[in-house]
Design an enzyme around this catalytic site. Structure first.
Site, PDB file in Angstrom:
ATOM      1  N   ARG A 232       0.868  -1.176   0.000  1.00  0.00           N
ATOM      2  CA  ARG A 232       0.000   0.000   0.000  1.00  0.00           C
ATOM      3  C   ARG A 232       0.908   1.230   0.000  1.00  0.00           C
ATOM      4  NH1 ARG A 232      -3.698  -2.596  -1.462  1.00  0.00           N
ATOM      5  NH2 ARG A 232      -5.678  -2.955  -0.412  1.00  0.00           N
ATOM      6  N   GLU A 261      -3.755   7.780  -4.788  1.00  0.00           N
ATOM      7  CA  GLU A 261      -4.074   7.121  -6.066  1.00  0.00           C
ATOM      8  C   GLU A 261      -5.450   7.542  -6.552  1.00  0.00           C
ATOM      9  OE1 GLU A 261      -3.795   2.901  -5.462  1.00  0.00           O
ATOM     10  OE2 GLU A 261      -1.811   3.055  -4.588  1.00  0.00           O
ATOM     11  N   HIS A 279      -1.329   0.619  -9.672  1.00  0.00           N
ATOM     12  CA  HIS A 279      -1.933  -0.325  -8.705  1.00  0.00           C
ATOM     13  C   HIS A 279      -2.551  -1.499  -9.476  1.00  0.00           C
ATOM     14  CE1 HIS A 279      -4.001  -0.738  -4.534  1.00  0.00           C
ATOM     15  NE2 HIS A 279      -3.821  -1.919  -5.093  1.00  0.00           N
TER      16      HIS A 279
HETATM   17  C1  8YV Z   1      -6.574  -4.693  -6.252  1.00  0.00           C
HETATM   18  C2  8YV Z   1      -5.565  -4.744  -3.894  1.00  0.00           C
HETATM   19  O1  8YV Z   1      -5.901  -3.881  -7.162  1.00  0.00           O
HETATM   20  O2  8YV Z   1      -5.861  -6.933  -3.165  1.00  0.00           O
HETATM   21  C3  8YV Z   1      -5.745  -5.768  -2.845  1.00  0.00           C
HETATM   22  O3  8YV Z   1      -5.784  -5.409  -1.666  1.00  0.00           O
HETATM   23  O4  8YV Z   1      -5.371  -3.615  -3.600  1.00  0.00           O
HETATM   24  C4  8YV Z   1      -5.541  -5.156  -5.312  1.00  0.00           C
HETATM   25  O5  8YV Z   1      -5.434  -6.487  -5.525  1.00  0.00           O
HETATM   26  C5  8YV Z   1      -7.789  -4.021  -5.864  1.00  0.00           C
HETATM   27  O6  8YV Z   1      -8.414  -4.458  -4.723  1.00  0.00           O
HETATM   28  C6  8YV Z   1      -8.758  -4.059  -7.040  1.00  0.00           C
HETATM   29  O7  8YV Z   1      -9.534  -2.999  -6.966  1.00  0.00           O
END
Ligand code: 8YV
Length: 313
Positions: A232, A261, A279
């Site tokens: 993150r 982001e 991301h």
């Molecule tokens: C995804 C993520 O990009 O798994 C997570 O926590 O941040 C990522 O895999 C996201 O959740 C998709 O919107």
């Protein structure tokens, strides 16, 4: 039978949207011009939220949905979901672990190769014709170098496995040593950074890991060091990172995640020693299909009063 009503926080791929709309009445929050008015209009009957890792669900939002029973997250990270509010109000939460682990690890290694071997720069070198006049400058080797992994969870383990095949000695920092792993445990993050040529952050987000990568850690990583972040944006002190990159305190960084982001700090855009990703570590068709399926399976289990597949709460 009337379909249960769910609130969709952000866009999902069409195959997921179709799947959800077959079973539920889907209210699309991100398309509402006036979110407060929209929630006032539809909120009373919403029983589930389908969200994404980076969007989450705040206490304020959950409070606006008096019949809310479950938050299903399309992503493994639940740091943007107010879990204590959910727990206190008997709201279940699910995520999508395991199905995305290998993809995120792939991008961790891919970013490392891209930064060290300067793959984007090499691509530009060929495309814009500079190769016709001279050979490209030399870059940094990856195999055999000391790797430090910050956060030895599922994703950290997969990164370690991949880089073991690159003959890299693996050390890691976490809250506790893992007796099931053959890698060197280094409890002090500064010491790990000092010992590592490449530092790869695979932590979960949230308050306990916020800005864990400080100016001191970057200083310890040093002029030949490369930072990779697939966790993150919140885990890194971004002002310190930008400063370190601009002043060559470290050699470079490969970043899939950022503080703000998608409107990331524009200082990143002018740096030549970074490789940037939107991301997108889990962003393969195969994994996103599996993530969407897991969101739907968790919701289906909940409404069928069956055990949740991947419960967080
Ligand atoms: C995804 C993520 O990009 O798994 C997570 O926590 O941040 C990522 O895999 C996201 O959740 C998709 O919107």
């Amino acid at each position: 039978m009337t379909k249960p009503e769910i609130l969709l926080m952000g866009p999902y791929p069409a195959w997921d949207l179709d799947g959800l709309e077959n079973t539920y009445t889907v209210h699309r929050l991100w398309e509402a011009a006036d979110r407060a008015a929209f929630l006032k209009d539809v909120g009373a009957n919403v029983r589930a939220i389908a969200t994404r890792g980076e969007i989450g669900a705040s206490a304020e939002l959950m409070t606006a949905l008096p019949r809310l029973e479950i938050v299903a997250c399309y992503g493994v990270g639940t740091d943007a979901i107010d879990l204590s509010h959910a727990r206190a109000n008997g709201i279940r939460v699910t995520n999508t672990p395991n199905v995305l682990t290998a993809d995120v690890a792939d991008i961790g290694v891919g970013l490392l190769l891209a930064v060290a071997r300067q793959i984007p720069q090499a691509d530009a070198y060929v495309r814009d014709g500079r190769w016709r006049n001279a050979n490209m400058h030399l870059v940094t080797r990856v195999h055999g170098k000391n790797v430090g992994i910050v956060g030895m969870g599922r994703i950290g383990v997969e990164v370690a496995k991949r880089l073991t095949a690159f003959d890299c000695p693996i050390a890691y920092c976490d809250v506790a040593q893992r007796s099931d792993l053959p890698y060197t445990f280094v409890p002090d993050l500064v010491v790990l950074a000092e010992q590592s040529e490449f530092l790869i952050v695979t932590l979960a987000g949230g308050a306990s890991t916020q800005k864990i990568i400080t100016a001191d850690i970057l200083q310890a990583l040093g002029r030949d060091g490369i930072l990779i972040n697939v966790s993150r944006g919140s885990t890194v002190d971004e002002a310190a990172l930008l400063d370190a990159l601009e002043r060559n305190v470290i050699k470079g960084a490969g970043l899939d995640v950022f503080w703000n982001e998608p409107a990331i700090d524009e200082r990143f855009l002018t740096l030549e020693n970074v490789v940037l990703q939107p991301h997108h570590a889990s962003g393969t068709v195969e994994t996103r299909q599996a993530m969407g399926q897991l969101v739907r399976d968790n919701l289906a289990a909940h409404f069928a009063r069956q055990p949740l597949l991947t419960p967080v709460i």
